[in-house]
Design an enzyme around this catalytic site. Structure first.
Site, PDB file in Angstrom:
ATOM      1  N   LYS A   1       0.865  -1.189   0.000  1.00 15.74           N
ATOM      2  CA  LYS A   1       0.000   0.000   0.000  1.00 15.74           C
ATOM      3  C   LYS A   1       0.892   1.226   0.000  1.00 15.74           C
ATOM      4  O   LYS A   1       2.043   1.155   0.438  1.00 15.74           O
ATOM      5  CB  LYS A   1      -0.884   0.027   1.259  1.00 15.74           C
ATOM      6  CG  LYS A   1      -2.121   0.885   1.130  1.00 15.74           C
ATOM      7  CD  LYS A   1      -3.248   0.142   0.445  1.00 15.74           C
ATOM      8  CE  LYS A   1      -4.425   1.008   0.133  1.00 15.74           C
ATOM      9  NZ  LYS A   1      -5.566   0.206  -0.329  1.00 15.74           N
TER      10      LYS A   1
ATOM     11  N   ASP B   1      -6.870   4.400  -4.586  1.00 10.69           N
ATOM     12  CA  ASP B   1      -7.565   4.271  -3.304  1.00 10.69           C
ATOM     13  C   ASP B   1      -8.178   5.664  -3.081  1.00 10.69           C
ATOM     14  O   ASP B   1      -8.391   6.404  -4.053  1.00 10.69           O
ATOM     15  CB  ASP B   1      -6.590   3.854  -2.178  1.00 10.69           C
ATOM     16  CG  ASP B   1      -7.309   3.394  -0.904  1.00 10.69           C
ATOM     17  OD1 ASP B   1      -7.782   2.258  -0.858  1.00 10.69           O
ATOM     18  OD2 ASP B   1      -7.440   4.196   0.050  1.00 10.69           O
TER      19      ASP B   1
HETATM   20  P1  NDP Z   1     -12.781   7.997  -3.119  1.00  6.52           P
HETATM   21  O1  NDP Z   1     -11.694   8.973  -2.959  1.00  6.52           O
HETATM   22  O2  NDP Z   1     -13.341   7.763  -4.478  1.00  6.52           O
HETATM   23  O3  NDP Z   1     -14.004   8.355  -2.168  1.00  6.52           O
HETATM   24  C1  NDP Z   1     -13.826   8.451  -0.795  1.00  6.52           C
HETATM   25  C2  NDP Z   1     -15.146   8.843  -0.180  1.00  6.52           C
HETATM   26  O4  NDP Z   1     -15.058   8.709   1.225  1.00  6.52           O
HETATM   27  C3  NDP Z   1     -15.494  10.295  -0.453  1.00  6.52           C
HETATM   28  O5  NDP Z   1     -16.885  10.429  -0.476  1.00  6.52           O
HETATM   29  C4  NDP Z   1     -14.875  10.985   0.763  1.00  6.52           C
HETATM   30  O6  NDP Z   1     -15.425  12.262   1.065  1.00  6.52           O
HETATM   31  C5  NDP Z   1     -15.180  10.012   1.861  1.00  6.52           C
HETATM   32  N1  NDP Z   1     -14.178  10.140   2.909  1.00  6.52           N
HETATM   33  C6  NDP Z   1     -12.837   9.995   2.782  1.00  6.52           C
HETATM   34  N2  NDP Z   1     -12.239  10.219   3.968  1.00  6.52           N
HETATM   35  C7  NDP Z   1     -13.213  10.509   4.826  1.00  6.52           C
HETATM   36  C8  NDP Z   1     -13.219  10.830   6.190  1.00  6.52           C
HETATM   37  N3  NDP Z   1     -12.073  10.878   6.902  1.00  6.52           N
HETATM   38  N4  NDP Z   1     -14.437  11.055   6.772  1.00  6.52           N
HETATM   39  C9  NDP Z   1     -15.579  10.995   6.038  1.00  6.52           C
HETATM   40  N5  NDP Z   1     -15.629  10.697   4.741  1.00  6.52           N
HETATM   41  C10 NDP Z   1     -14.463  10.462   4.161  1.00  6.52           C
HETATM   42  O7  NDP Z   1     -12.237   6.637  -2.501  1.00  6.52           O
HETATM   43  P2  NDP Z   1     -12.764   5.151  -2.701  1.00  6.52           P
HETATM   44  O8  NDP Z   1     -14.228   5.139  -2.924  1.00  6.52           O
HETATM   45  O9  NDP Z   1     -11.873   4.499  -3.670  1.00  6.52           O
HETATM   46  O10 NDP Z   1     -12.421   4.512  -1.278  1.00  6.52           O
HETATM   47  C11 NDP Z   1     -13.364   4.443  -0.214  1.00  6.52           C
HETATM   48  C12 NDP Z   1     -12.969   3.339   0.742  1.00  6.52           C
HETATM   49  O11 NDP Z   1     -12.931   2.093   0.044  1.00  6.52           O
HETATM   50  C13 NDP Z   1     -11.574   3.474   1.368  1.00  6.52           C
HETATM   51  O12 NDP Z   1     -11.597   2.921   2.657  1.00  6.52           O
HETATM   52  C14 NDP Z   1     -10.703   2.601   0.466  1.00  6.52           C
HETATM   53  O13 NDP Z   1      -9.536   2.175   1.139  1.00  6.52           O
HETATM   54  C15 NDP Z   1     -11.665   1.463   0.203  1.00  6.52           C
HETATM   55  N6  NDP Z   1     -11.387   0.638  -0.966  1.00  6.52           N
HETATM   56  C16 NDP Z   1     -11.219   1.175  -2.212  1.00  6.52           C
HETATM   57  C17 NDP Z   1     -11.000   0.366  -3.289  1.00  6.52           C
HETATM   58  C18 NDP Z   1     -10.894   0.895  -4.678  1.00  6.52           C
HETATM   59  O14 NDP Z   1     -10.766   0.092  -5.603  1.00  6.52           O
HETATM   60  N7  NDP Z   1     -10.975   2.202  -4.918  1.00  6.52           N
HETATM   61  C19 NDP Z   1     -10.862  -1.090  -3.134  1.00  6.52           C
HETATM   62  C20 NDP Z   1     -11.142  -1.560  -1.796  1.00  6.52           C
HETATM   63  C21 NDP Z   1     -11.363  -0.717  -0.775  1.00  6.52           C
HETATM   64  P3  NDP Z   1     -14.604  13.593   0.727  1.00  6.52           P
HETATM   65  O15 NDP Z   1     -14.646  13.697  -0.767  1.00  6.52           O
HETATM   66  O16 NDP Z   1     -15.329  14.683   1.427  1.00  6.52           O
HETATM   67  O17 NDP Z   1     -13.214  13.380   1.263  1.00  6.52           O
HETATM   68  O1  2IT Z   2      -7.997  -1.441  -0.813  1.00 11.08           O
HETATM   69  C1  2IT Z   2      -7.901  -1.942  -1.941  1.00 11.08           C
HETATM   70  O2  2IT Z   2      -8.033  -3.151  -2.125  1.00 11.08           O
HETATM   71  C2  2IT Z   2      -7.627  -1.044  -3.069  1.00 11.08           C
HETATM   72  N1  2IT Z   2      -7.546   0.160  -2.890  1.00 11.08           N
HETATM   73  C3  2IT Z   2      -7.424  -1.617  -4.447  1.00 11.08           C
HETATM   74  C4  2IT Z   2      -6.005  -2.075  -4.632  1.00 11.08           C
HETATM   75  C5  2IT Z   2      -5.648  -2.506  -6.027  1.00 11.08           C
HETATM   76  O3  2IT Z   2      -4.470  -2.811  -6.193  1.00 11.08           O
HETATM   77  O4  2IT Z   2      -6.491  -2.545  -6.916  1.00 11.08           O
END
Ligand code: NDP
Ligand code: 2IT
Length: 450
Positions: free
Chosen positions: A129, A169
């Site tokens: 990561k 992420d």
């Molecule tokens: P994005 O940046 O696309 O979206 C993040 C969302 O979460 C936004 O709406 C953001 O709001 C909100 N957010 C972030 N930090 C905070 C906080 N501290 N408090 C409240 N809201 C918050 O990210 P993703 O959708 O990609 O990721 C979301 C979650 O999913 C994370 O935990 C990530 O690790 C996990 N994840 C992502 C994967 C991926 O493929 N993208 C895969 C597996 C897990 P704001 O815009 O106001 O910051």
């Molecule tokens: O938390 C996760 O699994 C991710 N942000 C995706 C990682 C990846 O390599 O696609």
């Protein structure tokens, strides 16, 4: 739950000592150690190979300065990270997070969880990561580009298609991946799959964008069917976040017949009793990059509530936390239970605190832990790597079908491991054990290297 055996407690104490104050990392390690106690009892060979001592110590931790110049000509300095946690079963693999809260603890908790999640996918990917405390909010596209180029100028020394393959992420989406890919190619004069989540015109995979949210719903659908003989159809769903994971989870839940009534960002949450209109959300969040509160200007029947924590007081059948770590605490879990919520599945990484998970388990709430439930994103990254190696592109339907199959296997493997180790239905224990066994076996065969 707590760690019971002296053996595991001693190792955990040394992890605590070595990583003092890194609360998110310690939280993640503790949960895994608690789950693995029955495995260690049955497998003394793992003790001999020092697996537990080694697994919570990253193989490599890289921290670097990222200097760049903003639009006003001012020099800015951020901190970059990459943790290369485990290469036991494949090249390091895991996302990059750009958010002001990023620190060593957060990167290490994410990298540690990624080891087991990636193993669960059944694909040959190790755990890693990275990211930065850079805040993309309010920055121009040119500033984002300069930051990404500076970040990659250091990161490129440590990654490669057979070494370490980052992805997105929080705060890292198609725009950032494009800028970082371009800079890597320029530095290496090498067009190769060093990142996943790439655009479709330069080596990306169809369905990668949708994969985490869709995968979450495939997993949840299996869990609902298996443990409660029900489905998303006709259910009311509360989702937090409004980024990549939340958006596509909402889209798939709606396709499965559910009514999704909330989304959020760090400023607050919206409730639309008629069901969230995702076309409106797409325009606000993905095209205009504005705040979720804008939604109520276009949908007068909806309401906006400042602050994030009360989202869990909105009555629902199913909750899908898809924003960030520790966003759902004990109080929130109790509110969900009191309002009749019967299933929770984690789209975000570690969104539920340990106390919240305990509330769910004590009250018979079905619980799909992040490592299993959100593994669809990285699984599809693995499929992107396969397509890059083959130099071909599969159709959306083909990738989506493979993703669906992988999520079914993850559910089945986690569920079977839970039953085998005397905790039927406990998918936390099941996912941790099923993910761990493959990694531990590889570490044993590879000898004492890292
Ligand atoms: P994005 O940046 O696309 O979206 C993040 C969302 O979460 C936004 O709406 C953001 O709001 C909100 N957010 C972030 N930090 C905070 C906080 N501290 N408090 C409240 N809201 C918050 O990210 P993703 O959708 O990609 O990721 C979301 C979650 O999913 C994370 O935990 C990530 O690790 C996990 N994840 C992502 C994967 C991926 O493929 N993208 C895969 C597996 C897990 P704001 O815009 O106001 O910051
Ligand atoms: O938390 C996760 O699994 C991710 N942000 C995706 C990682 C990846 O390599 O696609």
């Amino acid at each position: 739950m707590s760690i019971q055996t002296q053996y595991m407690q001693d190792i955990y104490s040394s992890v605590e000592k070595r990583n003092r104050g890194e609360n998110e990392f310690l939280q993640a390690v503790k949960e895994v150690f608690e789950s693995l106690e029955p495995v260690i009892e049955k497998h003394p060979d793992l003790i001999e190979a020092g697996i537990m001592e080694r697994i919570a110590e990253p193989e490599r931790f890289i921290q670097f300065r990222v200097s760049w110049v903003d639009d006003n000509g001012k020099v800015q300095v951020n901190r970059g990270y990459r943790v290369q946690f485990s290469s036991a079963i494949g090249p390091y693999k895991g996302g990059l997070r750009f958010h002001p809260s990023v620190n060593a603890s957060i990167i290490k908790f994410l990298g540690f969880e990624q080891i087991f999640k990636n193993s669960l996918t059944g694909l040959p990917m190790g755990g890693g990561k990275g990211g930065s405390d850079f805040d993309p909010k309010g920055r121009s596209d040119n500033e984002i580009m300069r930051f990404c180029q500076s970040f990659m100028t250091e990161l490129e020394k440590h990654i490669g298609p057979n070494t370490d393959v980052p992805a997105g992420d929080i705060g890292v989406g198609a725009r950032e991946i494009g800028f970082m890919f371009g800079q890597y190619k320029r530095l290496h004069n090498d067009f190769t799959g060093i990142l996943t989540g790439k655009g479709l015109t330069y080596g990306g995979s169809l369905a990668r964008t949708e994969a985490t949210g869709y995968g979450l719903c495939y997993f949840t659908e299996d869990m609902l069917k298996d443990l409660k003989n029900t489905s998303f159809d006709g259910k009311t769903v509360v989702i937090s976040g409004s980024g990549n994971v939340a958006f596509f989870a909402a889209q798939k839940a709606q396709k499965f017949g559910a009514k999704v009534i909330t989304l959020s960002d760090s400023s607050g949450y919206i409730v639309d009793p008629d069901g969230i209109d995702l076309d409106v959300v797409e325009q606000i969040k993905m095209v205009e990059r504005k705040r979720i509160g804008e939604y109520v200007n276009q949908k007068p029947g909806a309401s906006f509530h400042a602050g994030c924590s009360d989202i869990w007081t909105v009555p629902c059948d199913i909750a899908l936390p898809c924003a960030t770590q520790n966003e759902l605490d004990e109080k929130a879990a109790k509110a969900l239970v009191a309002n009749g919520c019967f299933a929770v599945a984690e789209g975000a990484n570690m969104p539920s605190t340990p106390e919240a998970v305990q509330v769910f388990q004590e009250n018979g709430v079905l619980f799909g832990p992040a490592k299993a439930a959100n593994a669809g994103g990285v699984a599809t990254s693995g499929l992107e790597m396969s397509q890059n190696s083959l130099r071909l592109s599969w159709t959306f339907e083909e990738v989506d079908e493979r993703l669906h199959q992988i999520m079914c296997n993850i559910y089945k493997n986690a569920s079977e491991a839970a039953a085998e180790f005397d905790h039927p239905g406990n998918l936390v224990i099941g996912a941790n054990i099923a993910g761990f066994l493959k990694v531990a076996d590889a570490m044993k065969w590879e000898g004492i290297t890292y």
